[in-house]
Design a protein around this motif. Structure first.
Motif, PDB file in Angstrom:
ATOM      1  N   ARG A   1       0.847  -1.337   0.162  1.00  0.00           N
ATOM      2  CA  ARG A   1       0.071   0.062   0.112  1.00  0.00           C
ATOM      3  C   ARG A   1       0.876   1.394  -0.105  1.00  0.00           C
ATOM      4  NH1 ARG A   1      -5.356  -0.833   0.791  1.00  0.00           N
ATOM      5  NH2 ARG A   1      -5.926  -3.194   1.098  1.00  0.00           N
TER       6      ARG A   1
ATOM      7  N   VAL B   1       2.794   4.125  -2.122  1.00  0.00           N
ATOM      8  CA  VAL B   1       2.482   4.885  -3.554  1.00  0.00           C
ATOM      9  C   VAL B   1       3.222   3.900  -4.602  1.00  0.00           C
ATOM     10  CG1 VAL B   1       2.718   6.502  -5.123  1.00  0.00           C
ATOM     11  CG2 VAL B   1       1.873   7.017  -2.568  1.00  0.00           C
TER      12      VAL B   1
ATOM     13  N   LEU C   1       1.272   0.662  -4.738  1.00  0.00           N
ATOM     14  CA  LEU C   1      -0.032   0.450  -5.397  1.00  0.00           C
ATOM     15  C   LEU C   1       0.199   0.762  -7.017  1.00  0.00           C
ATOM     16  CD1 LEU C   1      -1.493   3.182  -2.933  1.00  0.00           C
ATOM     17  CD2 LEU C   1      -2.161   0.832  -3.194  1.00  0.00           C
TER      18      LEU C   1
ATOM     19  N   LYS D   1      -8.697   0.534  -7.964  1.00  0.00           N
ATOM     20  CA  LYS D   1      -8.926   1.329  -6.702  1.00  0.00           C
ATOM     21  C   LYS D   1      -7.353   1.465  -6.189  1.00  0.00           C
ATOM     22  CE  LYS D   1     -10.006   0.017  -1.920  1.00  0.00           C
ATOM     23  NZ  LYS D   1     -10.548  -0.842  -1.076  1.00  0.00           N
ATOM     24  N   TYR D   2      -6.351   0.595  -6.380  1.00  0.00           N
ATOM     25  CA  TYR D   2      -5.130   0.616  -6.200  1.00  0.00           C
ATOM     26  C   TYR D   2      -4.305   1.534  -7.042  1.00  0.00           C
ATOM     27  CZ  TYR D   2      -6.462  -3.522  -3.580  1.00  0.00           C
ATOM     28  OH  TYR D   2      -7.237  -4.244  -2.767  1.00  0.00           O
TER      29      TYR D   2
ATOM     30  N   GLU E   1      -5.613   4.152  -8.562  1.00  0.00           N
ATOM     31  CA  GLU E   1      -6.140   5.527  -8.327  1.00  0.00           C
ATOM     32  C   GLU E   1      -5.162   6.024  -7.377  1.00  0.00           C
ATOM     33  OE1 GLU E   1      -8.214   7.467  -9.773  1.00  0.00           O
ATOM     34  OE2 GLU E   1      -8.631   5.827 -11.243  1.00  0.00           O
ATOM     35  N   GLY E   2      -5.033   5.255  -6.202  1.00  0.00           N
ATOM     36  CA  GLY E   2      -4.187   5.911  -5.106  1.00  0.00           C
ATOM     37  C   GLY E   2      -2.788   6.286  -5.697  1.00  0.00           C
TER      38      GLY E   2
ATOM     39  N   ARG F   1      -3.056   9.563  -7.968  1.00  0.00           N
ATOM     40  CA  ARG F   1      -3.388  10.794  -7.114  1.00  0.00           C
ATOM     41  C   ARG F   1      -2.017  11.295  -6.637  1.00  0.00           C
ATOM     42  NH1 ARG F   1      -8.050   8.366  -5.008  1.00  0.00           N
ATOM     43  NH2 ARG F   1      -6.972   7.334  -3.661  1.00  0.00           N
ATOM     44  N   ALA F   2      -1.021  10.293  -6.625  1.00  0.00           N
ATOM     45  CA  ALA F   2       0.393  10.764  -6.012  1.00  0.00           C
ATOM     46  C   ALA F   2       1.307  11.011  -7.130  1.00  0.00           C
ATOM     47  CB  ALA F   2       0.813   9.677  -5.110  1.00  0.00           C
TER      48      ALA F   2
END
Ligand code: PLP
Length: 410
Positions: A159, A161, A164, A171-172, A174-175, A178-179
């Motif tokens: 989990r 960045v 992910l 879902k992963y 996306e995380g 976002r970073a």
């Protein structure tokens, strides 16, 4: 929560804690409300002690643990040899950082190098699986000077960045997006199609679990791993085996690499390595560490005296109690028994990372086993019941599980 993604489908009905919303008006949780962030789905049982494959709850009930604290309790719960090693080391010196050398850290590195396939022999310690993968990817990018990473469908790597970004699932991803982290290219697991195109001289690393945990204990095909190895060698790409769930003896050999007869450039380990204390390890071939120098990787707690003592004791117990042979024997017994059970339509995985493929959703079966005080796992595949018991799981315990399953699935 009995799967990595925290999406066990049964929990809505029987979760009892961890689901608190916001705190009270004063900004403090009400007495009955949990102060924990509600990130884990949980089962309604509170463990207070454990021994071998059994835990005891706060009501004095005993539970058979075919989930192994999520593949962490490798030597069984609170193995006396591991507990003693932790207590002895804690009494002597609880902690000193990596600014000073420590015998436990050095001995553990030597022991891991001895147990990994040659030439893997350079070890870096951290505190978790995601951190181990993060450092492995960092190392691969530094070594190659390249950025892109290839991973596989169904892969699950943690989990942070960077993890992910290489994990499969919107879902992963996306995380990671976002970073601003570049996503890996996902290739179909076990498919030989287009491998040549994906693994090319622009790629820094390929990361793959030899047996995918989250996907439901799905094993790689040996030919797939061999071809990935061949292409990585040809193009100077670093091959990383994420053995966080499937390593440290779980497949009946110390490394999954050995079980598949394919040697990567880096193996990452965590979970069962210290029987329950937080530890992560990156074990690399010297060839991919030539650019690494002081300050390139680091961790305050990584390789601390106590987790290293726990890991050294774990390795001793694996040897002394011949747990690798036990994994192979109990796995054969479980697989043979499971195949006899009506409504089990297949068995995935290897060793004591097994996925029982059912002809129905696994979550209600998991719940029915829970009602019989047996802990098991689910997975990303709704029809697979995942088993990851301690490496010390006995035939008698396997029989208890098989008998309960037969009853539940009748
Ligand atoms: C294959 C795999 N890789 C990485 C991780 C992440 O490990 P951790 O939760 O210790 O960060 C997990 C955890 O379940 C895992 O199963």
């Amino acid at each position: 929560m009995l799967n990595e993604a925290g999406r066990s489908r049964v929990l809505g009905a029987w979760a009892v804690e961890g689901g608190g919303a916001a705190g009270s008006a004063a900004g403090r949780p009400a007495a009955t409300e949990s102060a924990l962030l509600p990130v884990y789905a949980q089962f309604p049982v509170r463990p207070v002690s454990g021994q071998g494959s059994w835990i005891t709850d706060d009501q004095g009930h005993r539970w058979l643990d075919a989930y192994g604290g999520h593949a962490v309790s490798s030597t069984g719960h609170s193995h006396p040899q591991v507990v003693k090693a932790i207590a002895d080391q804690a009494a002597k010196l609880l902690f000193y950082s990596t600014v000073l050398p420590h015998e436990n850290r050095e001995r553990l590195a030597t022991e891991l190098a001895r147990r990994c396939p040659p030439p893997l022999s350079k070890v870096f310690f951290c505190n978790s699986g995601a951190e181990a993968n993060e450092n492995a990817l960092h190392l691969a990018r530094k070594h190659t000077g390249r950025v892109p990473v290839v991973s596989v469908t169904g892969g699950w790597h943690g989990r942070t960045v960077a993890c992910l970004a290489v994990t499969d699932g919107a879902k992963y991803e996306e995380g990671a997006k976002r970073a601003g982290m570049p996503l890996s290219r996902k290739i179909p697991f076990n498919s030989m199609d287009n491998l040549e195109r994906a693994i090319n001289p622009t790629v820094a690393a390929v990361i793959v679990e030899p047996v995918q945990g989250m996907s439901g204990a799905i094993a790689a095909r040996v030919e797939f791993l061999r071809e990935v190895r061949r292409l990585c060698t040809e193009h100077g790409v670093v091959l990383i085996f994420d053995e966080i769930q499937c390593g440290v003896g779980r497949l009946g050999s110390f490394t999954a690499a050995e079980a598949f007869g394919v040697t990567p450039d880096i193996i990452t380990m965590a979970k069962g390595l210290a029987s329950g204390l937080p530890i992560g390890a990156v074990v690399a071939s010297p060839a991919v560490t030539t650019t690494i120098t002081t300050g390139d990787l680091g961790s305050t707690f990584g390789g601390g005296p106590v987790p290293c003592a726990a890991a050294l004791a774990t390795l001793e117990v694996i040897d002394d109690e011949q747990l690798l042979a036990n994994v192979r024997a109990v796995s054969d017994h479980l697989v043979a028994g499971a195949k006899q059970i009506k409504n089990v339509v297949g068995v995935e995985g290897r060793g004591l990372l097994l996925g029982l493929r059912l002809n129905r959703p696994a979550a209600p079966v998991q719940k029915a086993l829970f009602e019989r005080r047996i802990l098991t796992g689910t997975s990303g595949d709704p029809t697979i019941l995942r088993l990851l018991p301690p490496l010390s799981f006995t035939r008698a315990e396997a029989d208890l599980l098989l008998a309960a399953l037969t009853e539940v699935l009748a």
